[in-house]
Write an enzyme that holds these catalytic residues in place. Structure first.
Site, PDB file in Angstrom:
ATOM      1  N   CYS A 139       0.826  -1.210   0.000  1.00  0.00           N
ATOM      2  CA  CYS A 139       0.000   0.000   0.000  1.00  0.00           C
ATOM      3  C   CYS A 139       0.861   1.261   0.000  1.00  0.00           C
ATOM      4  CB  CYS A 139      -0.934  -0.010   1.203  1.00  0.00           C
ATOM      5  SG  CYS A 139      -0.130  -0.485   2.752  1.00  0.00           S
ATOM      6  N   HIS A 219      -2.528   5.835   5.979  1.00  0.00           N
ATOM      7  CA  HIS A 219      -1.149   6.324   6.095  1.00  0.00           C
ATOM      8  C   HIS A 219      -1.113   7.766   5.569  1.00  0.00           C
ATOM      9  CE1 HIS A 219       0.093   2.088   6.297  1.00  0.00           C
ATOM     10  NE2 HIS A 219      -0.283   1.866   5.055  1.00  0.00           N
TER      11      HIS A 219
END
Ligand code: NAD
Length: 336
Positions: A139, A219
């Site tokens: 990711c 994130h």
């Protein structure tokens, strides 16, 4: 129709399975399950065929979960297997895929050498065409590569210094932390993300640092990019806003945090609150000389899902990467 199965029906696997069901050129043979948990019951409710280890068939049937066959039977019926098992388990399965002569897509938790090529659709779709084994990068690396390959189209990048603030756990992970700490992870520099970016952008000068934060939503990356020549902020914004799978959010709309970004995903009715796009904080995009700065958020549970769909098309010989991205985006409701 490409016949695809998903081995490992967890955070990534269940999302990839849903995305396969939405594709006009793919059919989902089934998914594997190893435990009779809520995800197995939900898959059954969705009508997804379940395949389990031979020794677990009775356990599943006793739990009221209908089993279509063994995991190996599922592999045999597939043209492509998407491996979404936990880190390192995919590498063990590779021998099975290989012995059955099946093409397979691995995830970023596997080492790069598990596959012929590491993949990011906007960077190197062409390299994955007709390959047997492709690894969709993690990711964080997907967020980095999607952004960097887009900026590279504005002006050549000569150097990247990036700070990654990683979510501590996915929302379902009850036993992971930290819950009250900011933890350099790893404390050494560079973090592994730089090396992973170099599996696709081989010659890029990149250093990454990572810190784990007590949040589960997304994130955030902070990038300092040096360019060969000066560009304007407007040129960068114009390219970011016209690139698929990149969204700009601004302070004007009062979206100033990952919490509000995920709230938007809820409001627009995205399945599982997923945001497949890299979400750039527009106000952060700034230029000083030939340096570019920006911050963006990455929804770790879903950013790699459309990439898996494109990787499936690539290994089965579909040559037009941009067309694949468009087909995937249309079917998954990823719009500008
Ligand atoms: P997960 O733990 O949520 O799901 C893994 C699934 O595989 C579980 O359902 C588990 O029961 C199943 N499984 C375990 N052993 C198995 C076996 N031997 N055979 C078949 N199934 C088995 O993990 P995840 O977060 O979906 O991660 C999967 C991969 O995706 C990893 O490589 C990870 O690094 C990568 N990835 C994860 C994220 C994320 O944020 N969660 C993001 C990008 C990439």
């Amino acid at each position: 129709m490409m016949k695809v199965s998903v081995n490992g029906y967890g955070t990534i696997g269940k999302r990839v399975a849903s995305a396969i069901l939405a594709q006009p050129d793919m059919s989902l043979i089934g998914v594997s399950k190893t435990s009779t948990n809520y995800e197995a019951y939900h898959a059954q409710r969705l009508g997804i065929p379940l395949y389990v280890p031979k020794e677990s068939i009775k356990e599943f049937e006793d739990a009221g979960i209908k089993v279509m066959g063994t995991i190996e039977e599922m592999f045999r019926d597939s043209d492509v297997i998407v491996d979404a098992t936990p880190n390192g388990v995919g590498a063990q399965y590779k021998q099975v895929y290989s012995s059955l002569g099946k093409k397979s897509i691995f995830q970023g938790g596997e080492k790069a050498n598990v596959a012929d090529v590491s993949f990011s659709a906007l960077c190197n779709y062409d390299e994955a065409v007709d390959k047997k084994y492709v690894r969709v990068v993690s990711c964080n690396t997907t967020g980095l590569l999607r952004t960097l390959c887009t900026i590279n189209r504005v002006e050549k990048i000569t150097k990247v210094r990036a700070t990654i603030v990683r979510r501590a756990a996915d929302p379902k992970e009850v036993k992971k932390g930290p819950i009250n700490s900011l933890t350099p992870d790893p404390a050494s520099i560079p973090s592994h993300h730089a090396k992973d970016v170099n599996t696709v952008l081989k010659d890029l000068d990149i250093v990454t640092m990572a810190i784990v934060a007590p949040t589960t939503l997304m994130h955030v990356h902070m990038l300092n990019i040096t360019l060969a020549n000066q560009v304007t902020r407007e040129e960068v914004l114009s390219t970011l806003s016209s690139t698929p799978r990149i969204l700009l959010v601004s302070g004007k709309s009062k979206i100033t945090s990952t919490a509000e970004i995920i709230e938007v995903a809820r409001d627009i009715g995205r399945s599982r609150n997923d945001l497949y796009e890299t979400v750039v904080f527009e106000d952060s995009v700034s230029v000083k000389g030939n340096e570019l700065f920006l911050m963006y958020a990455v929804h770790q549970e879903s950013i790699v899902v459309p990439e898996n769909i494109d990787a499936i098309r690539a290994v089965t010989g579909f040559r037009d990467g941009l067309k694949s991205v468009e087909m995937t985006n249309t079917s998954m409701g990823i719009r500008k």
